[in-house]
Enzyme design. Sequence first.
Site, PDB file in Angstrom:
ATOM      1  N   HIS A 194      37.378  40.866  41.354  1.00  0.00           N
ATOM      2  CA  HIS A 194      37.711  40.968  42.678  1.00  0.00           C
ATOM      3  C   HIS A 194      39.255  41.667  42.648  1.00  0.00           C
ATOM      4  O   HIS A 194      39.305  42.183  43.669  1.00  0.00           O
ATOM      5  CB  HIS A 194      38.234  39.471  43.428  1.00  0.00           C
ATOM      6  CG  HIS A 194      39.384  38.678  43.182  1.00  0.00           C
ATOM      7  ND1 HIS A 194      39.339  37.850  42.131  1.00  0.00           N
ATOM      8  CD2 HIS A 194      40.487  38.835  43.784  1.00  0.00           C
ATOM      9  CE1 HIS A 194      40.627  37.307  42.174  1.00  0.00           C
ATOM     10  NE2 HIS A 194      41.144  38.142  43.076  1.00  0.00           N
ATOM     11  N   ASP A 237      33.658  36.059  38.027  1.00  0.00           N
ATOM     12  CA  ASP A 237      34.771  36.955  38.300  1.00  0.00           C
ATOM     13  C   ASP A 237      35.541  37.611  37.408  1.00  0.00           C
ATOM     14  O   ASP A 237      37.059  37.643  37.234  1.00  0.00           O
ATOM     15  CB  ASP A 237      35.779  36.062  39.220  1.00  0.00           C
ATOM     16  CG  ASP A 237      36.649  37.067  39.895  1.00  0.00           C
ATOM     17  OD1 ASP A 237      36.382  38.015  40.761  1.00  0.00           O
ATOM     18  OD2 ASP A 237      37.877  36.520  40.034  1.00  0.00           O
ATOM     19  N   SER A 314      46.489  36.884  40.719  1.00  0.00           N
ATOM     20  CA  SER A 314      44.990  36.984  40.686  1.00  0.00           C
ATOM     21  C   SER A 314      44.536  37.658  39.605  1.00  0.00           C
ATOM     22  O   SER A 314      45.361  38.691  38.933  1.00  0.00           O
ATOM     23  CB  SER A 314      44.321  37.681  41.655  1.00  0.00           C
ATOM     24  OG  SER A 314      44.142  36.963  42.914  1.00  0.00           O
TER      25      SER A 314
END
Length: 453
Positions: A194, A237, A314
């Site tokens: 992402h 992911d 992230s």
Amino acid sequence: APWRFGIEHEVNWNMENSGQWSEEDGFRVWRLPIRAEGAKSWSFYLSRFVVPKGGELFVWDLERTHYLGSFNHLNVKEWEGLALSLIEGEQVVLEYREPLNIHATGQIEVGQVVQGYRSLLRREAELQEDLASFGPFGNSGACNINVNCPEGDDWQVENQSVALIVNGGFAACSGALVNNTANDGTPYFLTANHCLGNPNSWTYYFNHESASCSGNTGPTNNSISGGTLLVNNGGSDVALIELSSTPPPSWGVEYAGWDASSANHTSAVGIHHPSGDVKKICFEDDAPYTSSTGGAQVWWINAWELGVTEPGSSGSPLFNQDHRIIGQLYGGAAACSGSVNNGAYDFYGRFDVSWGLGVSQYLDPTNSGTLVLDGYPTGFNPDNGCTDPSACNYSPEAIFDDGSCLQNDDCGVCGGDNSTCGGCTDPAACNYDPSAILDDGSCVLGGEDLTIT
């Protein structure tokens, strides 16, 4: 949202429409000064960087507090672009030089400049008190823990694998170098699917950490421009990138080990750059458990015992109790509530799932069938280190010498390249630096200004 530290300006500056050419001491030299009142820093994306062997590009500030380069034919990418890392100063100069006796001429085009407006490494007395805690790319909540606090002592090897990803004027995500079964230092870099935009235009900053437990700034000169996307999949992911160049030995990076088995894990640790801040660490003393969310198979962290994550974390690695990566951060609700943890959850894409989604093709090039691998070159082994007492990074705890010993350069910097005390020593030059000890050939007599308003 990613932490913003600068304003992006789309430009079209090249060697024909901007800057000035001259001939100096057997070289063709092109200089392009850039200035904006109040600018704290600059970074650049070169939409075209094609130079012949012998050509070199530098970026420097007139105060000679810092410079970047040289960038030469070895930095030419397949896509012919190049992202240049952060340099401090209100005014900077791009300088390209090539020998007069070569026929090919370099081609450089600046497509984007990022004008930094947040506080940088050297504090100014006039900064407002509430800005005094800002680092170059951002700052995080008060409950975060610097990786060099005592809590992080057992994680200093793994710490050296983690990097900050900067995209234009934003501190976008985090990630980590990962080892492969050939143990050959191929610069494979793990982050989150992402996070993806164009990894070719990203800058990857290593060793951006405070040397102390309470500090809020760190080095910004260990950076790599661009990388090639190898694998990405929403099923865990995951994104695996090969960086465009290998970090030099002087950076001391680690290629983290990993566990691609389906084993359960008893505890977990995250190392990351929350909101673009210097490197932080967080601890989960309980066992993470498997779950699914957003179409991805994840490791679920109910709550951190110490520290948290934030936007910008992230893609950062999750390590198990054996100091091996088992996932990368996908999302969650963990955050600081004042100076304490809010007790909320996080979730990480599972590395064992990523293994079957294309990652194994690159991280097991020998087809060994290995599912558990330690890091390279150090791994989790405190007995390894520099055993030479004359070295500036001598480790008295080390039993086995790992080849990492460094010496001070002429400026007194451990493992340095003499850049910290280099500068122009010609008093007639406009960028004369009376504090410079070594002349680095950067003296400028005259030049032109470009002003961004």
